[in-house]
Motif scaffolding. Structure first.
Motif, mmCIF file in Angstrom:
data_model
loop_
_atom_site.group_PDB
_atom_site.id
_atom_site.type_symbol
_atom_site.label_atom_id
_atom_site.label_comp_id
_atom_site.label_asym_id
_atom_site.label_seq_id
_atom_site.Cartn_x
_atom_site.Cartn_y
_atom_site.Cartn_z
ATOM 1 N N GLN A 248 0.795 -1.226 0.000
ATOM 2 C CA GLN A 248 0.000 0.000 0.000
ATOM 3 C C GLN A 248 0.833 1.285 0.000
ATOM 4 O OE1 GLN A 248 -2.551 -0.494 3.360
ATOM 5 N NE2 GLN A 248 -3.782 -2.115 2.418
ATOM 6 N N PRO A 249 1.891 1.381 0.814
ATOM 7 C CA PRO A 249 2.629 2.652 0.845
ATOM 8 C C PRO A 249 3.183 3.051 -0.519
ATOM 9 C CG PRO A 249 3.220 1.297 2.728
ATOM 10 C CD PRO A 249 2.400 0.425 1.820
ATOM 11 N N GLU A 250 3.605 2.066 -1.321
ATOM 12 C CA GLU A 250 4.173 2.379 -2.626
ATOM 13 C C GLU A 250 3.101 2.531 -3.706
ATOM 14 O OE1 GLU A 250 7.075 -0.171 -0.347
ATOM 15 O OE2 GLU A 250 4.962 -0.354 -0.889
ATOM 16 N N LEU A 251 2.022 1.774 -3.609
ATOM 17 C CA LEU A 251 1.052 1.710 -4.706
ATOM 18 C C LEU A 251 -0.077 2.724 -4.595
ATOM 19 C CD1 LEU A 251 0.678 -2.173 -5.080
ATOM 20 C CD2 LEU A 251 2.304 -0.643 -6.204
ATOM 21 N N PRO A 253 -0.516 5.913 -3.280
ATOM 22 C CA PRO A 253 -0.483 7.374 -3.510
ATOM 23 C C PRO A 253 -0.699 7.784 -4.963
ATOM 24 C CG PRO A 253 1.230 6.739 -1.982
ATOM 25 C CD PRO A 253 0.665 5.459 -2.516
ATOM 26 N N THR A 254 -0.139 7.036 -5.919
ATOM 27 C CA THR A 254 -0.307 7.409 -7.333
ATOM 28 C C THR A 254 -0.929 6.277 -8.142
ATOM 29 O OG1 THR A 254 2.028 6.823 -7.682
ATOM 30 C CG2 THR A 254 1.502 9.166 -7.395
ATOM 31 N N ALA A 255 -1.625 5.353 -7.465
ATOM 32 C CA ALA A 255 -2.406 4.293 -8.126
ATOM 33 C C ALA A 255 -1.560 3.455 -9.074
ATOM 34 C CB ALA A 255 -3.602 4.896 -8.875
ATOM 35 N N LEU A 256 -0.436 2.953 -8.556
ATOM 36 C CA LEU A 256 0.460 2.141 -9.376
ATOM 37 C C LEU A 256 0.040 0.670 -9.374
ATOM 38 C CD1 LEU A 256 3.895 3.627 -8.215
ATOM 39 C CD2 LEU A 256 2.369 4.426 -10.040
ATOM 40 N N SER A 257 0.497 -0.056 -10.384
ATOM 41 C CA SER A 257 0.234 -1.490 -10.483
ATOM 42 C C SER A 257 1.549 -2.225 -10.725
ATOM 43 C CB SER A 257 -0.720 -1.796 -11.646
ATOM 44 O OG SER A 257 -1.943 -1.116 -11.505
ATOM 45 N N VAL A 258 1.698 -3.411 -10.137
ATOM 46 C CA VAL A 258 2.871 -4.259 -10.347
ATOM 47 C C VAL A 258 2.397 -5.646 -10.771
ATOM 48 C CG1 VAL A 258 4.901 -5.315 -9.312
ATOM 49 C CG2 VAL A 258 4.239 -2.993 -8.661
ATOM 50 N N SER A 259 2.979 -6.149 -11.851
ATOM 51 C CA SER A 259 2.623 -7.470 -12.367
ATOM 52 C C SER A 259 3.889 -8.289 -12.591
ATOM 53 C CB SER A 259 1.849 -7.346 -13.687
ATOM 54 O OG SER A 259 0.704 -6.542 -13.544
ATOM 55 N N GLY A 260 3.717 -9.557 -12.876
ATOM 56 C CA GLY A 260 4.864 -10.425 -13.132
ATOM 57 C C GLY A 260 4.632 -11.303 -14.341
ATOM 58 N N PHE A 261 5.729 -11.763 -14.937
ATOM 59 C CA PHE A 261 5.627 -12.664 -16.089
ATOM 60 C C PHE A 261 6.847 -13.576 -16.146
ATOM 61 C CE2 PHE A 261 6.461 -13.825 -20.510
ATOM 62 C CZ PHE A 261 5.255 -14.430 -20.827
ATOM 63 N N SER A 262 6.611 -14.855 -16.421
ATOM 64 C CA SER A 262 7.675 -15.827 -16.687
ATOM 65 C C SER A 262 7.208 -16.741 -17.800
ATOM 66 C CB SER A 262 7.988 -16.660 -15.438
ATOM 67 O OG SER A 262 8.746 -17.804 -15.790
ATOM 68 N N ILE A 263 7.883 -16.711 -18.924
ATOM 69 C CA ILE A 263 7.469 -17.549 -20.046
ATOM 70 C C ILE A 263 7.639 -19.028 -19.718
ATOM 71 C CG2 ILE A 263 9.721 -17.516 -21.212
ATOM 72 C CD1 ILE A 263 8.141 -17.324 -23.870
ATOM 73 N N LEU A 264 8.634 -19.378 -18.899
ATOM 74 C CA LEU A 264 8.847 -20.779 -18.552
ATOM 75 C C LEU A 264 7.723 -21.292 -17.657
ATOM 76 C CD1 LEU A 264 12.683 -20.712 -17.879
ATOM 77 C CD2 LEU A 264 11.477 -21.257 -19.999
ATOM 78 N N THR A 265 7.292 -20.457 -16.720
ATOM 79 C CA THR A 265 6.186 -20.861 -15.860
ATOM 80 C C THR A 265 4.889 -20.955 -16.654
ATOM 81 O OG1 THR A 265 7.247 -19.817 -13.959
ATOM 82 C CG2 THR A 265 4.901 -20.304 -13.770
ATOM 83 N N LEU A 266 4.666 -20.001 -17.548
ATOM 84 C CA LEU A 266 3.464 -20.046 -18.376
ATOM 85 C C LEU A 266 3.437 -21.296 -19.251
ATOM 86 C CD1 LEU A 266 0.938 -18.263 -18.979
ATOM 87 C CD2 LEU A 266 2.170 -17.439 -20.999
ATOM 88 N N ALA A 267 4.604 -21.718 -19.732
ATOM 89 C CA ALA A 267 4.665 -22.930 -20.550
ATOM 90 C C ALA A 267 4.187 -24.150 -19.774
ATOM 91 C CB ALA A 267 6.093 -23.151 -21.042
ATOM 92 N N ARG A 268 4.387 -24.134 -18.466
ATOM 93 C CA ARG A 268 3.963 -25.267 -17.641
ATOM 94 C C ARG A 268 2.507 -25.149 -17.210
ATOM 95 N NH1 ARG A 268 9.140 -25.666 -13.470
ATOM 96 N NH2 ARG A 268 10.719 -26.255 -15.015
#
Length: 322
Positions: A248-251, A253-268
Motif C-alpha cells: 500500500q505505501p508504494e502503490l 499514492p499514485t495508483a500504481l500497479s505491479v505485475s509479473g511474467f515468466s514464459i517458462l512458468t506459463l509454458a507449464r
C-alpha cells in the motif's frame, strides 16, 4: 549424441561436452535435430545457482531451431523433417532435444533456422510484457531495463510498432547505448541514477510502463520512475536480490500497479495460452534480433563467459548442426 551439461553448480568451467543417449519423444512431445540453440541469462543462473534445475546432471538450454526427428503419440499438425523453432524446459545444448508439441512452432516462409533460434523465448516474452501484461496503449511511454539484451532489443521494436509515444532504455555502458538506439529507443540512459534521468526526460511525469528483469534496487528505482496510474512488469531477478515486496505505501499514492511474467512458468501452467501468445507475437512484421556472437556447441562455456561479462548485446547462439 553430443551434449553439453554440468554435473555440479559453478562457473562456466563446469560445462562439459559429453556423449549421452538420444532422447525419444513421449506422448504429446516432439524430438528435434538441433541446428542452433539460443543462449540466455537463465542458462547462466541454472549453471551457477540451480535456477529451474530439477536434478543433476543437467543439460541447459531453453530454445532451439532445427528439424523434427520424431513425433510422440497424439501429436498432430507437425511432420518429420519439418523446420521448427521450439521452447524447451532444458536440454537444448545437444544434438537432439525433446519439447512439448504445444511449444513447437513451424517456421514462417523465409525465416532461416539461424534467425529462428533467436526468437522462441524473447519474442513472446517481449510481446507479453508490453501487451498481454503491460497493456500498452498508443502514445504511452515505456521504460525498459537491459535495453541492449535480447528481450530489450525486441521490446524496443515492438513498443515502437505499437505506437508508443516515447521508449526509454536503460543500459550499463556507452557501447550498449549506441546499440540500443538502433532498435526503437528514443532515449537511452545509464544504470546509475536512471530514475532521475527518466524523470528529467519526461518533464517530471515519469513513464506509463516499466519492464524490469533485474529486481532488487533496480526494481525499486523503476517503481519510483512511474507516472500516475503507471504499471511495472517484473520478469526476472538478474540481481539475485532477495524476493521483493510492494504494498500500500508504494502503490496507493499514485495508483500504481505491479505485475509479473515468466514464459517458462506459463509454458507449464497454461501452454495453450503461451501458444496463442507466441502466434500473435510472430505475426508482428519487421521484428529482428541480431546474432552478435555464435559459438560451436563445445564452446558453450565461452558463450556463458561473454554473457556473464555484461558486455554482450543482441543474441548469442550455439551452432549445433545446419
Amino acid at each position: 549424441m553430443r551434449a553439453v551439461r554440468f554435473d555440479e553448480y559453478g562457473g562456466p568451467e563446469v560445462l562439459t561436452a559429453v556423449d549421452v543417449d538420444v532422447p525419444a519423444p513421449g506422448p504429446g512431445q516432439v524430438a528435434i535435430d538441433v541446428a542452433y540453440a539460443g543462449v540466455n541469462f537463465a542458462d547462466i543462473k541454472a549453471r551457477a545457482e540451480g535456477y529451474r534445475v530439477p536434478a543433476l546432471p543437467f543439460v541447459p538450454g531453453l530454445e532451439v531451431s532445427g528439424r523434427i526427428r520424431a513425433l510422440g503419440t497424439g501429436v498432430e499438425g507437425l511432420a518429420v523433417g519439418q523446420e521448427v523453432a521450439a521452447l524447451t524446459e532444458g536440454g537444448a545444448y545437444a544434438e537432439v532435444v525433446v519439447a512439448d508439441a504445444v511449444t513447437v512452432f513451424p517456421l514462417p516462409a523465409g525465416l532461416t533456422l539461424r534467425t529462428a533460434a533467436t526468437l522462441p523465448t524473447v519474442l513472446p516474452t517481449a510481446y507479453a510484457l508490453l501487451h498481454s501484461v503491460g497493456r500498452l496503449q498508443p502514445g504511452e511511454s515505456v521504460l525498459v531495463q537491459g535495453a541492449a539484451g535480447g528481450v530489450g532489443t525486441v521490446a524496443g521494436q515492438l513498443a515502437r510498432a505499437a505506437g508508443a509515444g516515447r521508449v526509454i532504455g536503460v543500459v550499463s555502458g556507452a557501447a550498449k547505448a549506441e546499440y540500443a538506439r538502433k532498435y526503437g529507443y528514443d532515449d537511452v540512459v545509464l544504470t546509475d541514477g536512471f530514475g532521475s534521468a527518466v524523470r528529467e526526460l519526461t518533464g517530471g511525469r515519469g513513464v506509463d510502463l516499466a519492464l524490469d528483469p533485474v529486481g532488487g534496487d533496480a526494481l525499486r528505482e523503476s517503481l519510483g520512475a512511474l507516472a500516475v496510474f503507471g504499471r511495472l512488469v517484473s520478469f526476472g531477478n538478474a540481481s539475485s536480490a532477495p524476493a521483493w515486496q510492494v504494498g500500500q505505501p508504494e502503490l496507493y499514492p499514485t495508483a500504481l500497479s505491479v505485475s509479473g511474467f515468466s514464459i517458462l512458468t506459463l509454458a507449464r501452467t497454461a501452454p495453450g495460452e503461451l501458444r496463442a501468445l507466441a502466434e500473435r507475437a510472430f505475426a508482428v512484421p519487421g521484428i529482428e534480433l541480431p546474432v552478435t556472437a555464435e559459438f560451436a556447441l563445445r564452446d558453450a562455456a565461452e558463450a556463458h563467459r561473454l554473457i556473464a561479462s555484461r558486455t554482450s548485446t543482441g543474441k548469442l547462439l550455439l551452432r549445433v548442426a545446419q
